[in-house]
Write a protein that holds these residues in place. Structure first.
Motif, PDB file in Angstrom:
ATOM      1  N   GLY A  34      36.684  40.459  49.720  1.00  0.00           N
ATOM      2  CA  GLY A  34      35.516  39.960  50.441  1.00  0.00           C
ATOM      3  C   GLY A  34      35.905  38.715  51.206  1.00  0.00           C
ATOM      4  N   VAL A  35      35.565  38.662  52.495  1.00  0.00           N
ATOM      5  CA  VAL A  35      36.074  37.586  53.358  1.00  0.00           C
ATOM      6  C   VAL A  35      34.975  36.866  54.136  1.00  0.00           C
ATOM      7  CG1 VAL A  35      38.291  38.760  53.595  1.00  0.00           C
ATOM      8  CG2 VAL A  35      36.519  39.145  55.314  1.00  0.00           C
ATOM      9  N   ARG A  36      33.711  37.127  53.816  1.00  0.00           N
ATOM     10  CA  ARG A  36      32.599  36.480  54.525  1.00  0.00           C
ATOM     11  C   ARG A  36      32.067  35.294  53.739  1.00  0.00           C
ATOM     12  NH1 ARG A  36      31.894  37.892  59.981  1.00  0.00           N
ATOM     13  NH2 ARG A  36      32.987  39.887  60.109  1.00  0.00           N
ATOM     14  N   GLY A  51      32.608  42.953  55.739  1.00  0.00           N
ATOM     15  CA  GLY A  51      31.352  42.232  55.628  1.00  0.00           C
ATOM     16  C   GLY A  51      31.016  41.711  54.253  1.00  0.00           C
ATOM     17  N   ASN A  52      31.869  41.944  53.245  1.00  0.00           N
ATOM     18  CA  ASN A  52      31.562  41.474  51.890  1.00  0.00           C
ATOM     19  C   ASN A  52      31.868  39.990  51.722  1.00  0.00           C
ATOM     20  OD1 ASN A  52      30.645  43.773  50.139  1.00  0.00           O
ATOM     21  ND2 ASN A  52      32.518  44.684  50.964  1.00  0.00           N
ATOM     22  N   HIS A 264      34.610  34.024  56.774  1.00  0.00           N
ATOM     23  CA  HIS A 264      34.135  34.045  58.154  1.00  0.00           C
ATOM     24  C   HIS A 264      32.606  33.967  58.208  1.00  0.00           C
ATOM     25  CE1 HIS A 264      38.226  35.176  58.617  1.00  0.00           C
ATOM     26  NE2 HIS A 264      38.053  36.438  58.271  1.00  0.00           N
ATOM     27  N   HIS A 265      32.120  33.297  59.230  1.00  0.00           N
ATOM     28  CA  HIS A 265      30.678  33.161  59.419  1.00  0.00           C
ATOM     29  C   HIS A 265      30.056  34.541  59.649  1.00  0.00           C
ATOM     30  CE1 HIS A 265      26.834  31.907  61.169  1.00  0.00           C
ATOM     31  NE2 HIS A 265      27.076  30.705  60.686  1.00  0.00           N
ATOM     32  N   PRO A 266      28.842  34.808  59.130  1.00  0.00           N
ATOM     33  CA  PRO A 266      28.198  36.111  59.322  1.00  0.00           C
ATOM     34  C   PRO A 266      28.017  36.496  60.786  1.00  0.00           C
ATOM     35  CG  PRO A 266      27.060  34.868  57.635  1.00  0.00           C
ATOM     36  CD  PRO A 266      28.050  33.934  58.246  1.00  0.00           C
ATOM     37  N   GLU A 292      39.253  42.497  54.889  1.00  0.00           N
ATOM     38  CA  GLU A 292      39.182  43.251  53.648  1.00  0.00           C
ATOM     39  C   GLU A 292      40.305  44.285  53.595  1.00  0.00           C
ATOM     40  OE1 GLU A 292      35.348  44.885  52.722  1.00  0.00           O
ATOM     41  OE2 GLU A 292      34.319  43.064  53.342  1.00  0.00           O
ATOM     42  N   GLY A 293      40.987  44.350  52.462  1.00  0.00           N
ATOM     43  CA  GLY A 293      42.091  45.277  52.293  1.00  0.00           C
ATOM     44  C   GLY A 293      43.446  44.669  52.540  1.00  0.00           C
TER      45      GLY A 293
END
Length: 300
Positions: A34-36, A51-52, A264-266, A292-293
């Motif tokens: 998850g990167v958000r 988006g997670n 990262h910002h949404p 992600e990944g």
């Protein structure tokens, strides 16, 4: 596990991309689930980066370490279930804000009796322990089932920033890196390899915070840091350096070998993040943006 206050018991870097937990890439592997930041972002223009919310898995010396439990933790949990064997893992939370803990109620392995999880976190700004914060979000009316329905062994530890967590020959160093948010940064060291996870950088950090961050991340093989923005206002995208400058300056000042910018910002769409990544690489050649990944093997 020295320098911890246990609370009550309860029942050189190479890159690849994958959607399953890596077990044979190397002895020290980092994977992004998850990167958000702030809130999950399920949108077609966020597919490439994902988006997670925050979750990073580290496999080192045969141990499973997990950093933050955003919605990416659900995906990580599904991957761990595929191993079809008892799981023991260590979960480290940077803080107790919703985007760092909201995936925990959906972490499927925690409902399996044969599994065991060690959960670490420091006191929140209201002095609540990590156990209390995780319990509270699973109470009615927020969630239909209490934490007690999780049948795995859950061991909670109150982290005192500045002390170490010793897991055999793996050392997890801690530091308070954002006094306002009571956020903890972590450094994982094994043999001569190290990874730092510092995800609450600000543009104008307190001098005390700055020094603690610098000492924590100095010379690491991999630094995972956040882009900076001012929530909750919309991201205007008028100046991309607002997103990555603090992380790059830290990487340069601490002489780290590789930098990955996450959280990262949404509102940051894939195309915009592509532009940011180009700008980052032009300034710091060993820098990239998390997606992600993404899998990074340390020391190979």
């Amino acid at each position: 596990m020295s320098n911890l206050a246990p609370s009550d018991f309860q029942s050189s870097v190479t890159e690849t991309a994958t959607t399953t937990a890596s077990s044979s890439v190397g002895e020290f592997v980092v994977q992004f689930w998850g990167v958000r930041g702030l809130i999950a972002t399920p949108a077609s223009n966020a597919d490439r980066y994902g988006g997670n919310t925050a979750c990073v898995g580290i496999q080192v010396a045969g141990k499973h370490l997990i950093f933050d439990g955003g919605t990416g933790l659900r995906i990580l949990g599904k991957s761990l279930r595929q191993l079809q064997q008892p799981i023991e893992a260590h979960l480290f939370f940077t803080n107790s804000q919703s985007n760092r803990i909201q995936g925990f109620p959906f972490f499927a392995p925690a409902f399996v009796p044969e599994n065991r999880f060690h959960i670490y976190g420091s006191a929140a700004s209201n002095s609540a322990s990590i156990k209390q914060c995780l319990c509270d979000q699973m109470l009615q009316p927020h969630f239909p089932y209490p934490l007690q329905v999780m049948q795995s062994e859950l061991h909670f530890y109150n982290v005192i920033p500045g002390n170490n967590v010793q897991l055999d020959d793996v050392t997890v160093t801690t530091a308070l890196i954002n006094q306002t948010q009571r956020s903890v940064g972590y450094r994982v060291s094994w043999q001569d390899k190290s990874v730092a996870y510092v995800t609450d950088l600000t543009k104008n950090a307190d001098p005390v915070d700055q020094e603690q961050i610098l000492q924590l991340v100095k010379g690491v093989d991999l630094l995972i840091a956040n882009a900076t923005y001012v929530p909750p206002t919309a991201n205007s995208h008028e100046s991309t350096d607002l997103h990555w400058q603090a992380a790059v300056e830290l990487a340069q000042g601490a002489a780290v070998k590789k930098l990955v910018i996450s959280h990262h910002h949404p509102d940051d769409e894939d195309d915009f993040l592509d532009e940011v990544q180009t700008d980052v690489k032009a300034t710091f050649a060993q820098g990239l943006l998390a997606c992600e990944g993404l899998v990074l093997s340390i020391g190979d």
